[in-house]
Design a protein around this motif. Sequence first.
Motif, PDB file in Angstrom:
ATOM      1  N   LEU A  14     -46.358 -12.595 -80.342  1.00 20.07           N
ATOM      2  CA  LEU A  14     -46.856 -13.426 -79.260  1.00 20.07           C
ATOM      3  C   LEU A  14     -48.339 -13.751 -79.428  1.00 20.07           C
ATOM      4  O   LEU A  14     -48.755 -14.909 -79.309  1.00 20.07           O
ATOM      5  N   VAL A  15     -49.133 -12.715 -79.718  1.00 18.66           N
ATOM      6  CA  VAL A  15     -50.579 -12.918 -79.827  1.00 18.66           C
ATOM      7  C   VAL A  15     -50.915 -13.840 -80.994  1.00 18.66           C
ATOM      8  O   VAL A  15     -51.788 -14.712 -80.877  1.00 18.66           O
ATOM      9  N   TRP A  18     -50.277 -17.309 -79.875  1.00 16.90           N
ATOM     10  CA  TRP A  18     -51.290 -17.795 -78.942  1.00 16.90           C
ATOM     11  C   TRP A  18     -52.647 -18.002 -79.603  1.00 16.90           C
ATOM     12  O   TRP A  18     -53.381 -18.923 -79.241  1.00 16.90           O
ATOM     13  N   LEU A  19     -52.959 -17.133 -80.570  1.00 13.65           N
ATOM     14  CA  LEU A  19     -54.306 -17.113 -81.152  1.00 13.65           C
ATOM     15  C   LEU A  19     -54.232 -17.210 -82.675  1.00 13.65           C
ATOM     16  O   LEU A  19     -54.618 -16.288 -83.393  1.00 13.65           O
ATOM     17  N   HIS A  42     -61.741 -15.805 -81.680  1.00 15.39           N
ATOM     18  CA  HIS A  42     -60.784 -16.885 -81.896  1.00 15.39           C
ATOM     19  C   HIS A  42     -61.429 -18.213 -81.537  1.00 15.39           C
ATOM     20  O   HIS A  42     -62.016 -18.364 -80.456  1.00 15.39           O
ATOM     21  N   LEU A  83     -55.867 -16.391 -70.004  1.00 10.71           N
ATOM     22  CA  LEU A  83     -55.473 -17.394 -70.988  1.00 10.71           C
ATOM     23  C   LEU A  83     -53.982 -17.358 -71.280  1.00 10.71           C
ATOM     24  O   LEU A  83     -53.318 -18.397 -71.310  1.00 10.71           O
ATOM     25  N   HIS A  84     -53.451 -16.162 -71.533  1.00 13.51           N
ATOM     26  CA  HIS A  84     -52.033 -16.016 -71.878  1.00 13.51           C
ATOM     27  C   HIS A  84     -51.526 -14.688 -71.319  1.00 13.51           C
ATOM     28  O   HIS A  84     -52.283 -13.724 -71.222  1.00 13.51           O
ATOM     29  N   ASP A  86     -47.599 -12.284 -71.027  1.00 15.31           N
ATOM     30  CA  ASP A  86     -46.156 -12.084 -71.055  1.00 15.31           C
ATOM     31  C   ASP A  86     -45.903 -10.704 -70.453  1.00 15.31           C
ATOM     32  O   ASP A  86     -46.119  -9.686 -71.118  1.00 15.31           O
TER      33      ASP A  86
END
Length: 309
Positions: A14-15, A18-19, A42, A83-84, A86
């Motif tokens: 996931l990370v 996202w990044l 990032h 930002l994100h 889950d």
Amino acid sequence: MHTWPGLAIEQRRLVEGWLPGAVVEADLSWGLVETTVLQVRHGGGLVVVKAGGPQDHHIAREVEAHRRWLQPWASAGRAPALLHADEGARVVVTRWLPGDLAQGTPAATDPDVHRQAGELLAKLHQQEAVHDAGFEVAANTKTRRWLAGPHAIPVDTARRLAEEVGSWPEHPAVLVPTHGDFHPRNWVVDDGRTTSRVGVIDFGRAALRPAESDLVRLVQRDWVGRPDLETAFLTGYGSDPREDGSWRRTRVREAVGTACWAHLVGDGAFEQEGLRLLEELTAWTCPRSAASCHLPGSCRGGTGHRPEG
């Protein structure tokens, strides 16, 4: 694939989605619980990645806090922006909040920093108020459960505390959004301007609780011998949320939870803090009501002085 210390495979996937291209610069984890905290670069800026283990419940609280209560702080640069996230995978990404932690620096004993912290806390507490008929019941049950489990609290003290908890009222309580660990360790001070600006981080203990609960750690750590800091904070807050009777219950619950939780995870210093507070709270209890006590500001139905006569 990048190295992501402490993250499970799904969390890494996931990370990295996202990044893309992100680089881990520092591992800021405390090492006592399942939560991993990483400082990550990032896109030319810094972000924070937090991830929890299978038994972790802090990430869910963090996400809820960001989505329900933190927008006023974040929009003013006083808290990290979300930002994100889950929740199922127990991973969250926020912007890096510029500045330095107040704890261990002169900012921790700066009255203006405490005044700003009081202002910020008032804005958090004012966002929502819930009347909860079951809070006191659940809080008392949790405290008795702590006392019945493994700990280093003296046997006689634990027995007397259990008896006291059994005598407490269990009427409805007013709950507000609370930080849960509100003191200079989680205050970030940005000095890159004319005057210092205070922000707040770490919302893994955020939850609906009585407002006074956010003052407990300040009282037992930072305001000892510093009434000027307490005055500055309450000036910023706009009032004193501590209530007679419930304030003692709040402090006892905090002390029991601290001593027992720290015992379980092996945090000796934190455990000693809880044990010292319990010793203070059980050394002597004012037999008068707060209304008839001649030092109601100090007593609040609690400890620390002898009554008149």
